[in-house]
Design a protein around this motif. Sequence first.
Motif, PDB file in Angstrom:
ATOM      1  N   ARG A   1       0.898  -0.978  -0.172  1.00 34.65           N
ATOM      2  CA  ARG A   1       0.120   0.202   0.090  1.00 34.65           C
ATOM      3  C   ARG A   1       1.694   1.089   0.092  1.00 34.65           C
ATOM      4  N   SER A   2       0.629   2.472  -1.004  1.00 31.34           N
ATOM      5  CA  SER A   2       1.653   3.212  -1.004  1.00 31.34           C
ATOM      6  C   SER A   2       1.131   4.309  -0.998  1.00 31.34           C
ATOM      7  N   VAL A   3       2.057   5.178  -0.560  1.00 33.92           N
ATOM      8  CA  VAL A   3       1.485   6.616   0.290  1.00 33.92           C
ATOM      9  C   VAL A   3       2.477   7.615  -0.191  1.00 33.92           C
ATOM     10  N   ALA A   4       2.051   8.396  -0.894  1.00 34.31           N
ATOM     11  CA  ALA A   4       2.750   9.624  -1.345  1.00 34.31           C
ATOM     12  C   ALA A   4       2.604  11.166  -0.224  1.00 34.31           C
ATOM     13  N   MET A   5       3.744  11.528   0.299  1.00 30.08           N
ATOM     14  CA  MET A   5       3.746  11.825   1.146  1.00 30.08           C
ATOM     15  C   MET A   5       4.652  13.562   0.667  1.00 30.08           C
ATOM     16  N   HIS A   6       3.851  14.743   0.457  1.00 32.13           N
ATOM     17  CA  HIS A   6       4.911  15.595   0.082  1.00 32.13           C
ATOM     18  C   HIS A   6       5.070  16.867   0.943  1.00 32.13           C
ATOM     19  N   ILE A   7       5.969  16.581   1.368  1.00 29.63           N
ATOM     20  CA  ILE A   7       6.697  17.999   2.335  1.00 29.63           C
ATOM     21  C   ILE A   7       7.231  18.966   1.590  1.00 29.63           C
ATOM     22  N   ARG A  32       0.163  12.371  11.501  1.00 31.20           N
ATOM     23  CA  ARG A  32      -1.599  12.422  12.110  1.00 31.20           C
ATOM     24  C   ARG A  32      -2.035  11.800  11.061  1.00 31.20           C
ATOM     25  N   CYS A  33      -2.331  12.026   9.948  1.00 32.54           N
ATOM     26  CA  CYS A  33      -2.087  11.519   7.984  1.00 32.54           C
ATOM     27  C   CYS A  33      -1.992  10.180   8.416  1.00 32.54           C
ATOM     28  N   LEU A  34      -0.805  10.282   8.200  1.00 32.93           N
ATOM     29  CA  LEU A  34      -0.188   8.913   7.789  1.00 32.93           C
ATOM     30  C   LEU A  34      -0.936   7.728   8.838  1.00 32.93           C
ATOM     31  N   ASP A  40      -6.574   1.216   8.691  1.00 33.37           N
ATOM     32  CA  ASP A  40      -6.542  -0.090   8.127  1.00 33.37           C
ATOM     33  C   ASP A  40      -6.215  -0.667   7.498  1.00 33.37           C
ATOM     34  N   GLN A  41      -4.508  -0.431   7.202  1.00 29.56           N
ATOM     35  CA  GLN A  41      -4.034  -0.773   5.856  1.00 29.56           C
ATOM     36  C   GLN A  41      -2.589  -1.521   5.769  1.00 29.56           C
ATOM     37  N   ARG A  42      -2.038  -2.364   5.559  1.00 32.14           N
ATOM     38  CA  ARG A  42      -1.331  -3.279   5.933  1.00 32.14           C
ATOM     39  C   ARG A  42      -0.110  -3.464   4.828  1.00 32.14           C
ATOM     40  N   ASN A  43       1.033  -3.366   4.977  1.00 30.28           N
ATOM     41  CA  ASN A  43       2.455  -2.950   3.806  1.00 30.28           C
ATOM     42  C   ASN A  43       2.332  -1.871   3.550  1.00 30.28           C
ATOM     43  N   VAL A  44       2.697  -0.805   4.362  1.00 37.98           N
ATOM     44  CA  VAL A  44       2.282   0.435   3.862  1.00 37.98           C
ATOM     45  C   VAL A  44       3.076   0.977   3.994  1.00 37.98           C
ATOM     46  N   ARG A  45       4.381   1.620   2.942  1.00 37.07           N
ATOM     47  CA  ARG A  45       5.025   2.019   2.027  1.00 37.07           C
ATOM     48  C   ARG A  45       4.851   3.438   1.972  1.00 37.07           C
ATOM     49  N   VAL A  46       5.947   4.074   2.469  1.00 34.09           N
ATOM     50  CA  VAL A  46       5.939   6.031   2.339  1.00 34.09           C
ATOM     51  C   VAL A  46       6.628   7.030   1.250  1.00 34.09           C
ATOM     52  N   PHE A  47       6.597   6.964   0.235  1.00 36.51           N
ATOM     53  CA  PHE A  47       6.695   8.048  -0.583  1.00 36.51           C
ATOM     54  C   PHE A  47       7.360   8.942  -0.441  1.00 36.51           C
TER      55      PHE A  47
END
Length: 154
Positions: A1-7, A32-34, A40-47
Amino acid sequence: RSVAMHIRRGDYVSDPNVAKIYLPLTLAYYERCLNDWAVDQRNVRVFVFSNDIAWCKKNIRWSQPTTYVDHTTALTAHEDLYLMQQAECCITANSTLSWWGAWLGQRPNHAVYTPAKWFYPNTLNDQHLSCDSWVQMPCDPSSNSRTQTSSHAA
């Protein structure tokens, strides 16, 4: 499960005139967002996408595996847009690059988190920046409440 995070940092922290307009987003906002999405997710990877990857590498400390997208220059920002829209979840900064990455990636089951407020009071109007179904997360670290928008910005 992928998360695109823009900082976004850059001029938001180095230019005093810009810093008077845009609310600062702390790592607590992103966490907090993450955590809200990942519960409720498994195998989360943050980009992580940022104009200050060095700062991100030094300061980010959460448990999910994290990849720092560090190939980007101003001339290749369109590549970040493409990559951000591929993620299953997008956590935006108060930035138009984030906004477009999230908006272009809209599809069923695509989650988007955005700051509830982008600007300091009495500067600019941020009322219609969120799209339907986007989760507005407060920037204030003491607040855990979130809202979903009911208006659509196009």
